[in-house]
Design an enzyme around this catalytic site. Sequence first.
Site, short mmCIF file in Angstrom:
data_model
loop_
_atom_site.label_atom_id
_atom_site.label_comp_id
_atom_site.label_asym_id
_atom_site.label_seq_id
_atom_site.Cartn_x
_atom_site.Cartn_y
_atom_site.Cartn_z
N HIS A 1 -50.52 113.64 -49.94
CA HIS A 1 -51.03 115.02 -49.97
C HIS A 1 -51.33 115.35 -51.44
O HIS A 1 -50.67 114.84 -52.34
CB HIS A 1 -49.94 115.94 -49.42
CG HIS A 1 -50.34 117.35 -49.19
ND1 HIS A 1 -50.40 118.29 -50.19
CD2 HIS A 1 -50.69 118.00 -48.05
CE1 HIS A 1 -50.76 119.46 -49.68
NE2 HIS A 1 -50.95 119.31 -48.38
N ASP B 1 -41.55 112.88 -50.17
CA ASP B 1 -42.15 114.11 -49.68
C ASP B 1 -41.82 114.19 -48.18
O ASP B 1 -42.37 113.44 -47.37
CB ASP B 1 -43.66 114.05 -49.93
CG ASP B 1 -44.41 115.22 -49.30
OD1 ASP B 1 -43.82 115.96 -48.51
OD2 ASP B 1 -45.61 115.35 -49.60
N1 PLP Z 1 -46.85 117.26 -48.42
C1 PLP Z 1 -47.28 117.08 -47.17
C2 PLP Z 1 -47.17 115.73 -46.53
C3 PLP Z 1 -47.80 118.16 -46.46
O1 PLP Z 1 -48.22 118.00 -45.21
C4 PLP Z 1 -47.87 119.43 -47.10
C5 PLP Z 1 -48.47 120.58 -46.41
O2 PLP Z 1 -49.30 120.43 -45.55
C6 PLP Z 1 -47.39 119.54 -48.40
C7 PLP Z 1 -46.89 118.44 -49.03
C8 PLP Z 1 -47.42 120.85 -49.11
O3 PLP Z 1 -46.57 121.77 -48.50
P1 PLP Z 1 -46.53 123.31 -48.96
O4 PLP Z 1 -47.94 123.79 -48.88
O5 PLP Z 1 -45.63 123.94 -47.96
O6 PLP Z 1 -46.00 123.34 -50.33
#
Ligand code: PLP
Length: 420
Positions: A135, A212
């Site tokens: 991400h 993550d």
């Molecule tokens: N990492 C992954 C794998 C995600 O799916 C997401 C959100 O979709 C995030 C990080 C970021 O999360 P947040 O927007 O809640 O900080």
Amino acid sequence: MSATTKPQTKATSFDAEALRADFPALQQDIYDDTPLVYLDNAATSQTPTAVIDRLEHFHSRENSNVHRGVHRLSQDATDEYESARESIATFIDAPNPEQVIFTRGTTEGLNLISSTFGELVVDEGDEILLTEMEHHSNIVPWQMLAEQVGAEIRVLPVSDRGELEMDRLGEFLTDDTALVAVTHVSNTLGTINPVGDLIDSAHAQDVPVVLDGAQSAPHMPVDVQALDADFFVFSGHKMFGPTGIGILYGKREHLEAMPPYHGGGDMIDEVSFEKSTYDGLPHKFEAGTPHIAGVVGLGTAAEYMMDLNWDAVQAHEDDVLAYATEQVQAIDGLRIVGTAPEKTSVLSFVFEDIHPYDAGTFLDRLGIAVRTGHHCTQPLVERYGLPGTIRASFAAYNTREDADRLVEGLRCVKQMLGDS
Ligand code: PLP
């Protein structure tokens, strides 16, 4: 409840329909009496009545600041805030609640780690190993760090079916690797990564690993001690909790060695104009007035999840995903993106002749909420040569009937928007 012992699951079986009744947002009709089918859970899941009621109770009876008032409400708010920390510690099997830091979400957790721990362990000429399926929030903070210190980003590739190319790990995990940051579950493909093997390989070279957990915490029991990850971060709003609140778990020796991220009230020991000293864990990382209601609501969400029978929930989620996959892939001109055998809760696909955005907009008019686009994984969708995908993502309250509605909708999309 001890913070180190997971409670016995209270439920002995799992009834998705009964669970669904706990979520008011799922009961609504939209667009002229069309019942909502909510399949955007990887972005944000819905909120159960238990959490909604808890937030209402907090705001109507306990609202006050934490850690600083002598009056009753402040003491109540502080007790509830710290008790939520204990619930979260239990939820992820953290050895001690002090290792559970409240953040705004996964993104802030990753930025916190890169700005503090990252600066301690990554030097000029070092490499930071990511994967092709990360991400953006697990790419950009590391790029910012790499730019600042003169390090290099390396990227472990993903195969055509959406698995990490683990047989090539030796090429990428080198003597120069200072840190590995990887997603536990891909938000675009649904792939469950072999993080145990990755962590073992990295630790064999004394390289710390940041996990993550944004997409794993909502779908599987997480035991941070068994995983042995150096850090594990996740967000409340993807696991039935409120938005704007998340968790950073870290190994104690790292958290103690790290400098604070933000300075301000509540994170200090003593302040003078000459020098300030900092509080211990976890407060060192929680400067200013935190999202107290969010913390309390997230504690309730964690309790709610721990009350479910996770073997049964996972069996149900696997069943719905397998059923939806089978039905969706039978649609002419549609291709599934991400076919790893180890998957959870995410079904991404494309039509050969319909743009994902058009398909998503059409589905929305049928009351079906999906996500379209690159899902904040632009390098990954570009690796597949796509403008984006249509992503249906499931939660424990979704059923085969939801999958049927999706398939029905996709057949309409094909008929109305397809070339033939
Ligand atoms: N990492 C992954 C794998 C995600 O799916 C997401 C959100 O979709 C995030 C990080 C970021 O999360 P947040 O927007 O809640 O900080």
